[in-house]
Design an enzyme around this catalytic site. Structure first.
Site, PDB file in Angstrom:
ATOM      1  N   ILE A  12       0.791  -1.110  -0.158  1.00 48.48           N
ATOM      2  CA  ILE A  12      -0.078  -0.070   0.030  1.00 48.48           C
ATOM      3  C   ILE A  12       0.986   1.255  -0.117  1.00 48.48           C
ATOM      4  O   ILE A  12       0.504   2.020  -0.775  1.00 48.48           O
ATOM      5  CB  ILE A  12      -0.905  -0.156   1.255  1.00 48.48           C
ATOM      6  N   LEU A  33      13.192  -2.237   4.128  1.00 45.51           N
ATOM      7  CA  LEU A  33      13.493  -3.072   3.216  1.00 45.51           C
ATOM      8  C   LEU A  33      13.384  -4.719   3.510  1.00 45.51           C
ATOM      9  O   LEU A  33      13.574  -5.755   2.815  1.00 45.51           O
ATOM     10  CB  LEU A  33      14.623  -2.919   2.006  1.00 45.51           C
ATOM     11  N   GLY A  36       9.593  -4.584   2.380  1.00 47.95           N
ATOM     12  CA  GLY A  36       9.496  -3.900   1.127  1.00 47.95           C
ATOM     13  C   GLY A  36      10.428  -4.082   0.153  1.00 47.95           C
ATOM     14  O   GLY A  36      11.234  -4.962   0.253  1.00 47.95           O
ATOM     15  N   TYR A 140      -1.613  -8.223  16.712  1.00 54.01           N
ATOM     16  CA  TYR A 140      -1.343  -7.076  15.695  1.00 54.01           C
ATOM     17  C   TYR A 140      -2.241  -6.148  15.706  1.00 54.01           C
ATOM     18  O   TYR A 140      -2.043  -4.953  15.806  1.00 54.01           O
ATOM     19  CB  TYR A 140      -1.674  -7.899  14.359  1.00 54.01           C
ATOM     20  N   PHE A 168     -10.259  -1.457   5.914  1.00 55.93           N
ATOM     21  CA  PHE A 168     -10.805  -2.637   5.650  1.00 55.93           C
ATOM     22  C   PHE A 168     -10.049  -3.563   4.926  1.00 55.93           C
ATOM     23  O   PHE A 168      -8.812  -3.656   5.169  1.00 55.93           O
ATOM     24  CB  PHE A 168     -12.271  -2.646   5.174  1.00 55.93           C
ATOM     25  N   PHE A 207     -13.059 -21.124   4.076  1.00 56.14           N
ATOM     26  CA  PHE A 207     -12.945 -21.432   5.303  1.00 56.14           C
ATOM     27  C   PHE A 207     -14.598 -21.396   5.961  1.00 56.14           C
ATOM     28  O   PHE A 207     -14.792 -20.205   6.519  1.00 56.14           O
ATOM     29  CB  PHE A 207     -12.237 -20.391   6.218  1.00 56.14           C
ATOM     30  N   GLY A 283     -11.579 -17.597  14.860  1.00 58.50           N
ATOM     31  CA  GLY A 283     -11.705 -16.129  14.918  1.00 58.50           C
ATOM     32  C   GLY A 283     -12.193 -15.349  13.854  1.00 58.50           C
ATOM     33  O   GLY A 283     -12.259 -14.166  13.872  1.00 58.50           O
TER      34      GLY A 283
END
Ligand code: WQD
Length: 327
Positions: A12, A33, A36, A140, A168, A207, A283
């Site tokens: 992104i 990096l 990335g 996270y 999202f 799933f 989850g």
């Protein structure tokens, strides 16, 4: 007017960096990096380094005349965060706090922060609103919420103002197929659909199809990565005009099921998507999609890309990058 973009060599981040430059702003990318790609930064000014290096951050800001920041740099693998919480708290939370310290020292007062809808956990209702209950279900997500709250206190106690963008489900690739996700390790649906369709992986595992949703499969809000990038530019414009700190969902406002993604992929690509129904993933909520009215009202931002654009750009990227990224 220069924007410091942390994590600007990522999926992104690189697409947003290119869009920010197209608005006439100068940029400087800071990235380790570790995840990335140097090539994704192109000819943008680049420094290889860590946001946790406060002195480096302060020096970059002064040398490049930085007056605004987009902060992407973070680890984002939900599963890994549960196996190695220390790695996530140190890199994401401590690293961000050291970054903000460097920004404060350099007098940089405008920050756009990459957060996530995962801070809602299993939503209490859909569409999800920004003031709905926050219930992190992973380390996270917790790290992202801790950084949100740090920015909130900086807004109250310093001249720093921030826009928190709760993404999202980011998906797709650049329209010109030059920038996209390094999907080799992604656990997300659309990279898995593309791998199965292209024969790079076995059949897609769906799933669960026993959720209380129209076709029984999980429903999410898939937002094109270029629409996501445009939301960051709108956030920078908001802050530059003197706008107050704000937290916004970034989504289409529509839910799409796994089976609808499969159907759209078969329609757009003309290929069959091999799949099998398996047990639910622990989850996973049945549904999670955004109420995106706040970002529309505050910035005038609305998504421009359709689900077919997401599928078409993802397919083009995956089929032209069998290694998952440019060499
Ligand atoms: C989407 C849907 C799965 C894979 C995650 C992170 C979140 C954010 C976005 C960073 C669900 C189903 C998936 C597969 C499947 N990341 N699925 N087979 O879980 O909504 O969100 O990515 O900010 O933090 O939690 O995305 O793409 O993993 O799943 O059936 O092989 O696809 O059950 O319904 P999710 P996802």
């Amino acid at each position: 007017m220069t924007v410091l973009i942390t994590g600007g060599a990522g999926y992104i981040g690189s697409i947003t960096t290119r869009l920010i430059r197209s608005t006439g702003r100068g940029v400087v990318v800071l990235d380790t990096l570790e995840n990335g790609r140097r090539k994704a930064v192109g000819d943008a000014p680049f420094v290889q380094g860590d946001v946790a290096d406060t002195n480096l951050v302060e020096r970059i800001c002064k040398e490049h005349g930085v007056d605004e920041v987009v902060h992407f740099a973070a680890y984002k693998a939900v599963g890994e965060s549960m196996e190695n919480p220390t790695k996530y708290f140190q890199n994401n939370v401590t690293g961000s706090q050291k970054l903000f310290d460097g920004l404060n020292r350099a007098g940089v007062q405008r920050v756009v922060f990459s957060s996530t809808a995962a801070v809602y956990g299993t939503p209490t209702r859909v569409p999800v609103r920004e003031d709905d209950p926050l219930s992190c279900e992973s380390v996270y997500a917790e790290t992202k919420l801790m950084i949100e709250r740090t920015l909130g206190w900086y807004s109250k106690t310093t001249n720093m103002r921030s826009v928190v963008l709760r993404y999202f489900n980011a998906a797709g690739a650049s329209q010109d197929c030059t920038l996209g996700e390094d999907w080799r390790h992604s656990q997300n649906l659309i990279p898995h659909v593309m791998k199965a369709t292209l024969g790079f992986a076995p059949a897609l595992k769906v799933f669960g199809n026993d959720f209380p949703t129209p076709d029984g499969t999980g429903v999410r809000d898939y937002i094109h990565v270029e629409d996501l990038a445009a939301a960051h530019v709108a956030a920078l414009d908001h802050l530059k005009k003197g706008g107050e700190s704000i937290t916004c969902n970034v989504g289409t406002g529509f839910g799409t099921s796994v089976m609808q993604i499969i159907d759209a992929t078969e329609r757009v690509t003309g290929m069959k998507v091999p799949y099998e129904i398996v047990d639910r993933r622990a989850g996973d909520p049945a549904e999670c999609y955004a109420d995106a009215s706040r970002i529309n009202a505050a910035f005038g931002w609305t998504p421009k890309h359709s689900l077919d654009d997401i599928i078409a750009t993802a397919y083009a990227w995956h089929s032209s990058h069998p290694q998952g990224h440019d060499s």
